[in-house]
Design an enzyme around this catalytic site. Sequence first.
Site, mmCIF file in Angstrom:
data_model
loop_
_atom_site.group_PDB
_atom_site.id
_atom_site.type_symbol
_atom_site.label_atom_id
_atom_site.label_comp_id
_atom_site.label_asym_id
_atom_site.label_seq_id
_atom_site.Cartn_x
_atom_site.Cartn_y
_atom_site.Cartn_z
ATOM 1 C CD GLU A 1 5.433 16.073 -22.336
ATOM 2 O OE1 GLU A 1 4.657 17.029 -22.184
ATOM 3 O OE2 GLU A 1 5.036 14.875 -22.340
ATOM 4 N NE ARG B 1 -0.395 16.614 -12.467
ATOM 5 C CZ ARG B 1 0.335 15.859 -11.689
ATOM 6 N NH1 ARG B 1 0.103 15.828 -10.391
ATOM 7 N NH2 ARG B 1 1.320 15.123 -12.171
ATOM 8 C CG HIS C 1 -2.144 9.763 -24.163
ATOM 9 N ND1 HIS C 1 -2.715 10.105 -22.969
ATOM 10 C CD2 HIS C 1 -0.824 9.967 -24.003
ATOM 11 C CE1 HIS C 1 -1.782 10.516 -22.120
ATOM 12 N NE2 HIS C 1 -0.621 10.434 -22.729
ATOM 13 N NE ARG D 1 -3.996 -2.064 2.031
ATOM 14 C CZ ARG D 1 -3.941 -3.075 2.879
ATOM 15 N NH1 ARG D 1 -3.077 -3.057 3.871
ATOM 16 N NH2 ARG D 1 -4.754 -4.097 2.768
ATOM 17 C CG HIS E 1 4.834 10.574 -24.120
ATOM 18 N ND1 HIS E 1 3.477 10.376 -24.086
ATOM 19 C CD2 HIS E 1 5.067 11.685 -23.370
ATOM 20 C CE1 HIS E 1 2.910 11.305 -23.326
ATOM 21 N NE2 HIS E 1 3.859 12.104 -22.878
ATOM 22 C CD GLU F 1 -5.130 15.772 -15.096
ATOM 23 O OE1 GLU F 1 -3.956 15.399 -14.970
ATOM 24 O OE2 GLU F 1 -5.853 15.424 -16.039
ATOM 25 C CG ASN G 1 -3.034 15.796 -19.573
ATOM 26 O OD1 ASN G 1 -2.068 15.059 -19.645
ATOM 27 N ND2 ASN G 1 -3.814 15.853 -18.520
ATOM 28 C CE LYS H 1 4.196 17.318 -13.893
ATOM 29 N NZ LYS H 1 4.326 16.106 -14.660
ATOM 30 C CE LYS I 1 -1.600 13.600 -14.153
ATOM 31 N NZ LYS I 1 -2.025 14.089 -15.475
ATOM 32 C CG HIS J 1 -0.241 14.912 -23.127
ATOM 33 N ND1 HIS J 1 0.316 16.140 -23.441
ATOM 34 C CD2 HIS J 1 0.697 14.258 -22.406
ATOM 35 C CE1 HIS J 1 1.536 16.215 -22.928
ATOM 36 N NE2 HIS J 1 1.796 15.085 -22.297
HETATM 37 P P1 NAD Z 1 11.777 6.304 -22.024
HETATM 38 O O1 NAD Z 1 11.724 6.127 -20.575
HETATM 39 O O2 NAD Z 1 11.354 5.189 -22.898
HETATM 40 O O3 NAD Z 1 13.258 6.739 -22.425
HETATM 41 C C1 NAD Z 1 13.571 6.973 -23.747
HETATM 42 C C2 NAD Z 1 14.742 6.078 -24.236
HETATM 43 O O4 NAD Z 1 15.968 6.604 -23.729
HETATM 44 C C3 NAD Z 1 14.667 4.652 -23.739
HETATM 45 O O5 NAD Z 1 15.176 3.803 -24.725
HETATM 46 C C4 NAD Z 1 15.605 4.680 -22.528
HETATM 47 O O6 NAD Z 1 16.106 3.424 -22.181
HETATM 48 C C5 NAD Z 1 16.673 5.582 -23.031
HETATM 49 N N1 NAD Z 1 17.456 6.287 -22.019
HETATM 50 C C6 NAD Z 1 17.051 6.746 -20.822
HETATM 51 N N2 NAD Z 1 18.011 7.488 -20.283
HETATM 52 C C7 NAD Z 1 19.061 7.474 -21.129
HETATM 53 C C8 NAD Z 1 20.329 8.079 -21.131
HETATM 54 N N3 NAD Z 1 20.706 8.911 -20.170
HETATM 55 N N4 NAD Z 1 21.166 7.839 -22.163
HETATM 56 C C9 NAD Z 1 20.765 7.045 -23.191
HETATM 57 N N5 NAD Z 1 19.555 6.473 -23.274
HETATM 58 C C10 NAD Z 1 18.706 6.702 -22.251
HETATM 59 O O7 NAD Z 1 10.918 7.575 -22.478
HETATM 60 P P2 NAD Z 1 10.767 9.049 -21.894
HETATM 61 O O8 NAD Z 1 10.607 9.910 -23.072
HETATM 62 O O9 NAD Z 1 11.798 9.364 -20.896
HETATM 63 O O10 NAD Z 1 9.386 8.957 -21.108
HETATM 64 C C11 NAD Z 1 8.184 8.673 -21.780
HETATM 65 C C12 NAD Z 1 7.214 8.095 -20.787
HETATM 66 O O11 NAD Z 1 6.938 9.068 -19.778
HETATM 67 C C13 NAD Z 1 5.893 7.710 -21.393
HETATM 68 O O12 NAD Z 1 5.503 6.454 -20.914
HETATM 69 C C14 NAD Z 1 4.936 8.776 -20.884
HETATM 70 O O13 NAD Z 1 3.637 8.320 -20.764
HETATM 71 C C15 NAD Z 1 5.537 9.097 -19.563
HETATM 72 N N6 NAD Z 1 5.190 10.433 -19.045
HETATM 73 C C16 NAD Z 1 4.748 10.524 -17.789
HETATM 74 C C17 NAD Z 1 4.470 11.742 -17.245
HETATM 75 C C18 NAD Z 1 4.048 11.849 -15.813
HETATM 76 O O14 NAD Z 1 3.648 12.931 -15.382
HETATM 77 N N7 NAD Z 1 4.165 10.792 -15.031
HETATM 78 C C19 NAD Z 1 4.644 12.907 -18.006
HETATM 79 C C20 NAD Z 1 5.108 12.784 -19.305
HETATM 80 C C21 NAD Z 1 5.392 11.534 -19.819
HETATM 81 N N1 GLY Z 2 2.289 15.159 -17.538
HETATM 82 C C1 GLY Z 2 1.021 15.603 -17.092
HETATM 83 C C2 GLY Z 2 0.910 15.752 -15.629
HETATM 84 O O1 GLY Z 2 1.825 15.478 -14.899
HETATM 85 O O2 GLY Z 2 -0.101 16.134 -15.133
#
Ligand code: NAD
Ligand code: GLY
Length: 361
Positions: free
Chosen positions: A182, A238, A249, A118, A262, A234, A242, A224, A140, A245
Amino acid sequence: MRHLMVELGDRRYPIAIGPWLFDDHDLMTRDVASRQVMIVTNDVVAPLYLTKVKSHFDDRQLETIILPDGEAFKTMEAAMTIFDRLLQHKFSRTAHLIALGGGVIGDLAGFAAACYQRGIPFVQMPTTLLSQVDSSVGGKTAVNHALGKNMIGAFYQPKAVIADMSTLSTLKDRELSAGLAEVIKYGLIRDLQFFEWLEVNMEALVARDPEALASAVERSCQNKAEVVALDEREMGERATLNLGHTFGHAIETGLGYGAVLHGEAVAIGTLLAADLSCRLGYLKVTDIERIKRLLIRARLPTTVPPGLSPHDFLEHMAVDKKNVEGQLRLILLKRIGEAHLPMQVELNLILQTLSSAIALH
Ligand code: NAD
Ligand code: GLY
């Protein structure tokens, strides 16, 4: 080193931004207050940074879990792998998780931390531009479902965020650009000055100028952190984070997770949202062109990839989290630098935007 705080009362937490932070023992251990530590990472990041991060915890009961790389592995199965290992090693409620990687690892490890017994504490150590400017901040956490992105998840804040900017040196150009989508978003939704700064500095960012990148990460995190402090769950502002998005998505789910990054999907979605904002009379055509120019300079795609019909879009957009009782709600721009709260938009207009974008093929 630059410091920010996400102000959430007794759950407030620090964001550290700067080069070589993974070498700073005091910083790395400051918020990992447990004998039991599990680092969650993937098979791309592990060879680059795991040894260094592990070295700070060699006096603890340390487990590492190296998952396959990619959005396609942001799944319940991957979360189960983490739970299995936590249980096999008898990790208790005081154990800490460390998410070492991009947004996929951050969202997944955060989700596992939210669920295990939990909720156990976790620290975000983001290594992509996208995760440093967005996903590591704000709590998130989620995994994907075949029918919708990030559909299974929880709001669950980390104890700290440590964004070591030196890790960006190993990031592929395409991934850096995905993060810039972003970054541009913050300028568009609430920070005109930042948008204008990006217009001046985009080439420096693409060339990975360290000062420019550090400024962009700090300003993005500042935006942020402010939004999250105002509206953690949200209920209002917040949702503006998006922008682009809902369309994005739909592209990610429709084409299969990982086919388009993404950030790339967000860039395309942002232009679709701008087009719709224009159809509703908020933006001028010249504003759309201005946004498109900046996205192109960030080396981001600006056209809808082949393989998706307007109907496909609507099908996937129907499961967006902003929807209320079956009604589609979108984030649109009032102007560059200001977003509307989620709005219901006539289907007819959405179809016009989608049809004209898809007709460009
Ligand atoms: P990712 O985590 O897939 O990373 C992108 C690529 O870079 C991957 O192949 C990874 O292994 C590689 N990588 C990571 N760090 C590296 C480094 N320092 N050097 C070389 N390669 C490296 O993608 P991302 O763009 O970081 O994140 C996208 C994800 O984030 C999506 O799933 C999206 O939904 C999520 N997201 C979440 C939020 C949130 O608020 N929680 C906000 C925006 C996006
Ligand atoms: N990336 C959207 C949020 O964190 O709300």
